[in-house]
Enzyme design. Sequence first.
Site, PDB file in Angstrom:
ATOM      1  N   ASP A 157     110.465  16.982  97.297  1.00  0.00           N
ATOM      2  CA  ASP A 157     109.797  15.872  96.613  1.00  0.00           C
ATOM      3  C   ASP A 157     110.894  15.090  95.886  1.00  0.00           C
ATOM      4  O   ASP A 157     111.459  15.561  94.894  1.00  0.00           O
ATOM      5  CB  ASP A 157     108.751  16.373  95.620  1.00  0.00           C
ATOM      6  CG  ASP A 157     107.879  15.221  95.132  1.00  0.00           C
ATOM      7  OD1 ASP A 157     108.312  14.066  95.246  1.00  0.00           O
ATOM      8  OD2 ASP A 157     106.771  15.484  94.639  1.00  0.00           O
ATOM      9  N   ASP A 197     105.237  19.450  95.983  1.00  0.00           N
ATOM     10  CA  ASP A 197     105.088  19.514  94.525  1.00  0.00           C
ATOM     11  C   ASP A 197     105.294  20.943  94.022  1.00  0.00           C
ATOM     12  O   ASP A 197     105.586  21.160  92.847  1.00  0.00           O
ATOM     13  CB  ASP A 197     103.674  19.085  94.095  1.00  0.00           C
ATOM     14  CG  ASP A 197     103.314  17.672  94.513  1.00  0.00           C
ATOM     15  OD1 ASP A 197     104.135  16.777  94.295  1.00  0.00           O
ATOM     16  OD2 ASP A 197     102.202  17.470  95.046  1.00  0.00           O
ATOM     17  N   THR A 244     105.893  10.399  90.082  1.00  0.00           N
ATOM     18  CA  THR A 244     106.138   8.970  90.345  1.00  0.00           C
ATOM     19  C   THR A 244     105.420   8.090  89.326  1.00  0.00           C
ATOM     20  O   THR A 244     105.962   7.073  88.870  1.00  0.00           O
ATOM     21  CB  THR A 244     105.708   8.614  91.788  1.00  0.00           C
ATOM     22  OG1 THR A 244     106.491   9.403  92.680  1.00  0.00           O
ATOM     23  CG2 THR A 244     105.947   7.148  92.100  1.00  0.00           C
ATOM     24  N   ILE A 285     110.858  12.355  94.059  1.00  0.00           N
ATOM     25  CA  ILE A 285     110.460  12.077  92.668  1.00  0.00           C
ATOM     26  C   ILE A 285     109.114  12.754  92.465  1.00  0.00           C
ATOM     27  O   ILE A 285     108.095  12.319  93.008  1.00  0.00           O
ATOM     28  CB  ILE A 285     110.309  10.567  92.385  1.00  0.00           C
ATOM     29  CG1 ILE A 285     111.626   9.814  92.607  1.00  0.00           C
ATOM     30  CG2 ILE A 285     109.813  10.352  90.947  1.00  0.00           C
ATOM     31  CD1 ILE A 285     111.566   8.321  92.232  1.00  0.00           C
ATOM     32  N   ASP A 286     109.107  13.845  91.724  1.00  0.00           N
ATOM     33  CA  ASP A 286     107.826  14.464  91.382  1.00  0.00           C
ATOM     34  C   ASP A 286     107.466  13.937  89.997  1.00  0.00           C
ATOM     35  O   ASP A 286     108.119  14.270  89.003  1.00  0.00           O
ATOM     36  CB  ASP A 286     107.924  15.989  91.392  1.00  0.00           C
ATOM     37  CG  ASP A 286     106.550  16.602  91.174  1.00  0.00           C
ATOM     38  OD1 ASP A 286     105.597  16.147  91.824  1.00  0.00           O
ATOM     39  OD2 ASP A 286     106.427  17.495  90.325  1.00  0.00           O
ATOM     40  N   GLU A 335     108.074  14.524 101.145  1.00  0.00           N
ATOM     41  CA  GLU A 335     106.850  13.764 100.840  1.00  0.00           C
ATOM     42  C   GLU A 335     106.823  12.400 101.519  1.00  0.00           C
ATOM     43  O   GLU A 335     105.830  12.031 102.145  1.00  0.00           O
ATOM     44  CB  GLU A 335     106.690  13.576  99.320  1.00  0.00           C
ATOM     45  CG  GLU A 335     105.487  12.705  98.997  1.00  0.00           C
ATOM     46  CD  GLU A 335     105.117  12.635  97.534  1.00  0.00           C
ATOM     47  OE1 GLU A 335     105.940  12.995  96.673  1.00  0.00           O
ATOM     48  OE2 GLU A 335     103.979  12.209  97.261  1.00  0.00           O
TER      49      GLU A 335
HETATM   50  C1  IPD Z   1     102.261  14.319  91.669  1.00  0.00           C
HETATM   51  C2  IPD Z   1     102.609  15.067  90.402  1.00  0.00           C
HETATM   52  C3  IPD Z   1     101.366  15.343  89.605  1.00  0.00           C
HETATM   53  C4  IPD Z   1     100.356  16.103  90.449  1.00  0.00           C
HETATM   54  C5  IPD Z   1     100.005  15.270  91.677  1.00  0.00           C
HETATM   55  C6  IPD Z   1     101.252  15.053  92.477  1.00  0.00           C
HETATM   56  P1  IPD Z   1     104.089  12.817  92.857  1.00  0.00           P
HETATM   57  O1  IPD Z   1     103.414  14.211  92.459  1.00  0.00           O
HETATM   58  O2  IPD Z   1     103.225  16.290  90.677  1.00  0.00           O
HETATM   59  O3  IPD Z   1     101.670  16.130  88.488  1.00  0.00           O
HETATM   60  O4  IPD Z   1      99.215  16.345  89.711  1.00  0.00           O
HETATM   61  O5  IPD Z   1      99.037  15.954  92.437  1.00  0.00           O
HETATM   62  O6  IPD Z   1     100.935  14.324  93.646  1.00  0.00           O
HETATM   63  O7  IPD Z   1     103.091  12.039  93.643  1.00  0.00           O
HETATM   64  O8  IPD Z   1     104.454  12.141  91.594  1.00  0.00           O
HETATM   65  O9  IPD Z   1     105.241  13.253  93.663  1.00  0.00           O
HETATM   66 CA    CA Z   2     106.770  12.411  94.876  1.00  0.00          CA
END
Ligand code: IPD
Ligand code: CA
Length: 279
Positions: free
Chosen positions: A90, A220, A95, A92-93, A70
């Site tokens: 990813d 994600d 963030t 940190i999924d 990412e």
């Molecule tokens: C997000 C999370 C969130 C999802 C967003 C993502 P991130 O990832 O997974 O649940 O709805 O579309 O972008 O930005 O925290 O890696």
């Molecule tokens: Ca992320």
Amino acid sequence: MTDPWQECMEHCVEVAKQAGKVIREALQGDIAVMHKSSQVDLVTETDQRVEQLIISSIKAKFPAHSFIGEESVAAGAPSALTDDPTWIIDPIDGTTNFVHRFPFVSVSIGFTVKKEIEFGVVYSCIEDKMYTARRGKGAFCNGVPIKVSGQEDLSRCLVLTELGFKEDPQRFDTMMANLRRILAIPVHGIRSPGSAAVNMCLVASGSADAYYHQGIHCWDMAGGAAVLTEAGGVIVDISGGPFDLMSRRLIAASSGAVARSLASHLTQFHVGRDDTDGS
Ligand code: IPD
Ligand code: CA
């Protein structure tokens, strides 16, 4: 025959553990927030540091492999999926959760060969839950097998999705109209834990029955998609058609019946693709 990707998966679990430790430690200090595409698209120094840690560790062991991460993509790296062994990362999924110390924050890593997902690892690092799945070998949480609820009736489902601001008013209205239509079925409820990878693992372990979203990214979805399918779940496109990892949309469900039924209640909007315009 020995599994050609076993060593990669073992390394993946180790590096996800290390990444999770760094994230937990970062939660103890101040978190400086930066913005990417909008005021609600957050990133921190920890996202970038953890991605570097993961990629450098994997590169040192598997130098010929490719990466889609990412934060690397945000910095201008390409995000085209090729036939190469590819790590989709990813760091940190969730963030936004991390920034607020809301306890669903995961490290998500999927591994593809010839564009097929071979394994996935999702480490929900505050809960200390390590979800793992190798193609054809089942899904596990902390080493214990998991499976979906098997629910087939959408009206008995707990449904997960993302509740996020959308700059485009038409997309915003469509997202709200979709929520309204699903709540009115009625389903048992809608929840929004805030990490796509954790959402898929919750469906995989039977704690929720379906998850849908339009506008997420391959990083994600890749790790969680492996866990979900190996737990007996079904993953399809938001239209109900075949799932495409680069399409930025999905329905993950406890059964084909729930996936189809959910698709019939959802209106689509344009989200672009990860391997073209990314819009
Ligand atoms: C997000 C999370 C969130 C999802 C967003 C993502 P991130 O990832 O997974 O649940 O709805 O579309 O972008 O930005 O925290 O890696
Ligand atoms: Ca992320």
